[in-house]
Design a protein around this motif. Structure first.
Motif, mmCIF file in Angstrom:
data_model
loop_
_atom_site.group_PDB
_atom_site.id
_atom_site.type_symbol
_atom_site.label_atom_id
_atom_site.label_comp_id
_atom_site.label_asym_id
_atom_site.label_seq_id
_atom_site.Cartn_x
_atom_site.Cartn_y
_atom_site.Cartn_z
ATOM 1 N N ILE A 75 0.831 -1.205 0.000
ATOM 2 C CA ILE A 75 0.000 0.000 0.000
ATOM 3 C C ILE A 75 0.866 1.256 0.000
ATOM 4 O O ILE A 75 0.578 2.242 -0.690
ATOM 5 C CB ILE A 75 -0.940 -0.009 1.221
ATOM 6 C CG1 ILE A 75 -1.914 -1.184 1.126
ATOM 7 C CG2 ILE A 75 -1.710 1.305 1.338
ATOM 8 C CD1 ILE A 75 -2.745 -1.397 2.383
ATOM 9 N N GLU A 76 1.957 1.217 0.779
ATOM 10 C CA GLU A 76 2.826 2.388 0.918
ATOM 11 C C GLU A 76 3.622 2.656 -0.352
ATOM 12 O O GLU A 76 3.820 3.817 -0.737
ATOM 13 C CB GLU A 76 3.776 2.166 2.100
ATOM 14 C CG GLU A 76 4.756 3.286 2.335
ATOM 15 C CD GLU A 76 4.096 4.567 2.781
ATOM 16 O OE1 GLU A 76 4.645 5.634 2.453
ATOM 17 O OE2 GLU A 76 3.040 4.508 3.432
ATOM 18 N N LEU A 77 4.102 1.591 -1.013
ATOM 19 C CA LEU A 77 4.982 1.763 -2.169
ATOM 20 C C LEU A 77 4.241 1.827 -3.495
ATOM 21 O O LEU A 77 4.838 2.180 -4.516
ATOM 22 C CB LEU A 77 6.007 0.615 -2.222
ATOM 23 C CG LEU A 77 6.930 0.472 -1.006
ATOM 24 C CD1 LEU A 77 7.895 -0.676 -1.212
ATOM 25 C CD2 LEU A 77 7.697 1.753 -0.748
ATOM 26 N N THR A 78 2.943 1.493 -3.482
ATOM 27 C CA THR A 78 2.173 1.513 -4.724
ATOM 28 C C THR A 78 2.222 2.857 -5.434
ATOM 29 O O THR A 78 2.420 2.908 -6.659
ATOM 30 C CB THR A 78 0.715 1.100 -4.452
ATOM 31 O OG1 THR A 78 0.686 -0.271 -4.064
ATOM 32 C CG2 THR A 78 -0.142 1.270 -5.692
ATOM 33 N N PRO A 79 2.016 4.005 -4.727
ATOM 34 C CA PRO A 79 2.050 5.289 -5.449
ATOM 35 C C PRO A 79 3.376 5.549 -6.159
ATOM 36 O O PRO A 79 3.390 6.148 -7.243
ATOM 37 C CB PRO A 79 1.817 6.315 -4.335
ATOM 38 C CG PRO A 79 1.097 5.582 -3.269
ATOM 39 C CD PRO A 79 1.657 4.197 -3.316
ATOM 40 N N ILE A 80 4.495 5.096 -5.559
ATOM 41 C CA ILE A 80 5.799 5.334 -6.189
ATOM 42 C C ILE A 80 5.902 4.535 -7.485
ATOM 43 O O ILE A 80 6.262 5.073 -8.545
ATOM 44 C CB ILE A 80 6.935 4.956 -5.223
ATOM 45 C CG1 ILE A 80 6.841 5.791 -3.942
ATOM 46 C CG2 ILE A 80 8.294 5.172 -5.889
ATOM 47 C CD1 ILE A 80 7.839 5.404 -2.880
ATOM 48 N N PHE A 81 5.592 3.221 -7.418
ATOM 49 C CA PHE A 81 5.616 2.409 -8.629
ATOM 50 C C PHE A 81 4.576 2.882 -9.633
ATOM 51 O O PHE A 81 4.792 2.836 -10.848
ATOM 52 C CB PHE A 81 5.370 0.933 -8.271
ATOM 53 C CG PHE A 81 6.532 0.281 -7.582
ATOM 54 C CD1 PHE A 81 7.707 0.025 -8.259
ATOM 55 C CD2 PHE A 81 6.449 -0.082 -6.251
ATOM 56 C CE1 PHE A 81 8.785 -0.577 -7.623
ATOM 57 C CE2 PHE A 81 7.517 -0.684 -5.600
ATOM 58 C CZ PHE A 81 8.685 -0.933 -6.297
ATOM 59 N N PHE A 82 3.457 3.351 -9.104
ATOM 60 C CA PHE A 82 2.375 3.841 -9.952
ATOM 61 C C PHE A 82 2.873 5.006 -10.815
ATOM 62 O O PHE A 82 2.615 5.058 -12.017
ATOM 63 C CB PHE A 82 1.202 4.266 -9.064
ATOM 64 C CG PHE A 82 0.058 4.890 -9.817
ATOM 65 C CD1 PHE A 82 -0.803 4.118 -10.560
ATOM 66 C CD2 PHE A 82 -0.155 6.265 -9.769
ATOM 67 C CE1 PHE A 82 -1.860 4.694 -11.256
ATOM 68 C CE2 PHE A 82 -1.205 6.850 -10.458
ATOM 69 C CZ PHE A 82 -2.056 6.061 -11.204
ATOM 70 N N LYS A 83 3.605 5.932 -10.208
ATOM 71 C CA LYS A 83 4.098 7.087 -10.959
ATOM 72 C C LYS A 83 5.170 6.674 -11.966
ATOM 73 O O LYS A 83 5.262 7.246 -13.062
ATOM 74 C CB LYS A 83 4.658 8.137 -10.012
ATOM 75 C CG LYS A 83 3.590 8.862 -9.205
ATOM 76 C CD LYS A 83 4.046 10.204 -8.726
ATOM 77 C CE LYS A 83 4.112 11.218 -9.838
ATOM 78 N NZ LYS A 83 4.483 12.554 -9.369
ATOM 79 N N LEU A 84 6.002 5.684 -11.587
ATOM 80 C CA LEU A 84 7.033 5.224 -12.520
ATOM 81 C C LEU A 84 6.435 4.506 -13.733
ATOM 82 O O LEU A 84 7.048 4.472 -14.802
ATOM 83 C CB LEU A 84 8.010 4.287 -11.801
ATOM 84 C CG LEU A 84 8.888 4.906 -10.703
ATOM 85 C CD1 LEU A 84 9.736 3.836 -10.044
ATOM 86 C CD2 LEU A 84 9.776 6.007 -11.261
ATOM 87 N N MET A 85 5.236 3.936 -13.559
ATOM 88 C CA MET A 85 4.590 3.187 -14.632
ATOM 89 C C MET A 85 3.637 4.041 -15.471
ATOM 90 O O MET A 85 3.092 3.568 -16.468
ATOM 91 C CB MET A 85 3.816 2.001 -14.039
ATOM 92 C CG MET A 85 4.708 0.947 -13.403
ATOM 93 S SD MET A 85 3.759 -0.259 -12.441
ATOM 94 C CE MET A 85 2.696 -0.945 -13.690
ATOM 95 N N LEU A 86 3.430 5.286 -15.060
ATOM 96 C CA LEU A 86 2.477 6.137 -15.779
ATOM 97 C C LEU A 86 2.975 6.455 -17.190
ATOM 98 O O LEU A 86 4.150 6.787 -17.396
ATOM 99 C CB LEU A 86 2.253 7.450 -15.023
ATOM 100 C CG LEU A 86 1.267 7.416 -13.852
ATOM 101 C CD1 LEU A 86 1.199 8.784 -13.204
ATOM 102 C CD2 LEU A 86 -0.110 6.997 -14.318
ATOM 103 N N ILE A 87 2.073 6.344 -18.126
ATOM 104 C CA ILE A 87 2.367 6.772 -19.498
ATOM 105 C C ILE A 87 2.027 8.245 -19.610
ATOM 106 O O ILE A 87 1.055 8.728 -19.024
ATOM 107 C CB ILE A 87 1.541 5.957 -20.510
ATOM 108 C CG1 ILE A 87 1.870 4.459 -20.357
ATOM 109 C CG2 ILE A 87 1.788 6.423 -21.930
ATOM 110 C CD1 ILE A 87 1.008 3.564 -21.198
ATOM 111 N N LYS A 88 2.830 8.986 -20.362
ATOM 112 C CA LYS A 88 2.576 10.413 -20.515
ATOM 113 C C LYS A 88 1.190 10.637 -21.099
ATOM 114 O O LYS A 88 0.797 9.999 -22.075
ATOM 115 C CB LYS A 88 3.645 11.050 -21.404
ATOM 116 C CG LYS A 88 4.921 11.402 -20.653
ATOM 117 C CD LYS A 88 5.786 12.350 -21.455
ATOM 118 C CE LYS A 88 6.931 12.844 -20.589
ATOM 119 N NZ LYS A 88 7.774 13.820 -21.306
ATOM 120 N N SER A 89 0.470 11.554 -20.491
ATOM 121 C CA SER A 89 -0.916 11.833 -20.869
ATOM 122 C C SER A 89 -1.076 13.332 -21.107
ATOM 123 O O SER A 89 -0.133 14.113 -20.912
ATOM 124 C CB SER A 89 -1.846 11.357 -19.749
ATOM 125 O OG SER A 89 -1.533 12.038 -18.548
#
Length: 411
Positions: free
Chosen positions: A311-325
């Motif tokens: 739960i704590e690390l999800t936002p960090i990985f989430f941002k690294l996996m984001l495709i430019k929008s």
């Protein structure tokens, strides 16, 4: 200009709150796609949920540490005679724990917010490359530490019933062990004092036995001819025995031994009375964490920790996996506009540094403009000052020619 190809969704107050938690720009999101809005709502929701969990875990940990200590299980008896248990909540400690929990939750919330907002979007693809992972490593370590501090108090609360039972057993064992240690410490000293006292008691007992025998003989003599001869001798001997007994009882050494023995007995009783307090001191956060690991097993313990870590690390990985929008392009565009408006020019990879890494050249045109104006002003002021001094010099020379006597001092 009206937009006919896309209608922007109206943001709610809750969405704006989550956007703020995620560190997103409301102005840009309200002009971006609905997908971007949902992404940052989810991101902010995770960060806020982490803060709430941290507040609850921190408050519970604070209460566990500072609550009044006692038996792990407080029993009561129902009307039917069946024993049960209940938790006694200390109101003062609970209020302090709530205040600490709110402060702790706010601290973790802001740390998480900083970690997430300072994490870039990597290369703009779904894949997390090694370079991105290495760059995010400090944030991942901080997030893992935060997850650990949150998971442990929650873990001991999840298994509280089992922990209380095991802790109660350990408290009983600790109490018995403490009593045995106290007895062993005082036993030898008390035995010494008792042996010394026994010597005095034996002599007193012997004198009492002799006095009783003499009293019987005196009574027999009185009944067979009156108190004379041997009877008077017995009376005198009995009197001497009583005096010796009184001397023994008033002996300073005898009194000292009795006093010391009474002091040792009182001290032992006092120490034994503290056994409940000593056993209650076993009820601490560290002991509960140890028992949680013992009762739950290392697999469940690791699973709970990994759950909170995820739960704590999800936002960090989430941002690294984001495709430019569209949000990212709009954000970059606004940043460039702000830099252009402030006269800031950046030439990327303009020159290598001493380590061979390409560095950017930052040109602040607004600063250069002000600097040039300042330099020109100083140069003009210097030029005008020079002309003023020359004019003043010419005027003074003319005055000397016309009135030299004004400039010559008479001797």
């Amino acid at each position: 200009m009206e937009n006919n190809f896309y209608e922007h969704k109206r943001s709610t107050r809750l969405m704006r709150l989550f956007w703020k938690a995620a560190g997103a720009d409301r102005y840009i999101l309200e002009r971006s796609t609905y997908g971007d809005q949902v992404k940052y709502v989810c991101l902010g929701g995770i960060i806020m949920a982490t803060g709430v969990m941290a507040a609850i875990a921190g408050g519970y940990a604070f209460y566990t540490i500072f609550e009044p200590k006692g038996n792990a299980i407080d029993s009561f008896q129902t009307v039917s005679g069946i024993e049960g248990s209940y938790d006694r909540t200390d109101i003062a400690t609970a209020i302090k724990a709530c205040i600490f929990g709110l402060i702790w939750g706010a601290i973790i919330f802001n740390i998480d917010r900083f970690i997430v907002t300072s994490t870039g979007k990597g290369d703009g693809t779904e894949a997390i490359t090694r370079k991105e992972l290495v760059g995010a490593l400090p944030r991942l370590i901080m997030g893992a530490i935060i997850a650990l501090t949150i998971s442990k108090p929650v873990e001991i609360r999840m298994f509280k019933t089992e922990i209380d039972v095991a802790l109660h057993e350990k408290q009983i064992q600790q109490q018995q062990l403490y009593k045995a240690n106290i007895d062993s410490i005082f036993k030898g000293e008390i035995k010494k004092k008792e042996l010394t006292q026994e010597r005095f008691f034996k002599r007193i007992h012997d004198l009492d036995v002799i006095s009783d025998t003499l009293r019987s003989r005196i009574a027999w003599e009185n009944s067979h001819g009156g108190c004379k001869g041997k009877c008077l001798l017995f009376i005198d001997q009995r009197k001497q025995n009583q005096e010796e007994k009184q001397t023994i009882e008033n002996d300073p050494e005898f009194k000292k031994v009795r006093s010391e023995l009474d002091g040792l007995e009182k001290e032992r009783s006092r120490k034994l009375a503290e056994s409940d307090k000593v056993a209650a001191g076993l009820d601490g956060l560290l002991e509960r964490i140890k028992l949680a690991h013992e009762k739950a097993g290392w697999i469940i313990s690791i699973f709970v920790t990994l759950l909170f870590m995820t739960i704590e690390l999800t936002p960090i990985f989430f941002k690294l996996m984001l495709i430019k929008s569209p949000y990212d392009y709009l954000e970059e565009n606004i940043k460039e506009l702000i830099k252009a408006n402030q006269g800031i020019e950046i030439k990327h990879n303009y020159y290598p540094d001493g380590e061979g890494i390409e560095r950017d050249l930052v040109i602040n045109h607004e600063v250069l403009k002000m600097l040039k104006e300042k330099v020109k002003l100083l140069e003009t002021q210097s030029e005008l000052s020079a002309k003023a001094i020359d004019a003043w010099k010419d005027k003074k020379l003319q005055d000397i020619e016309e009135h030299p006597e004004d400039y010559i001092a008479e001797q």
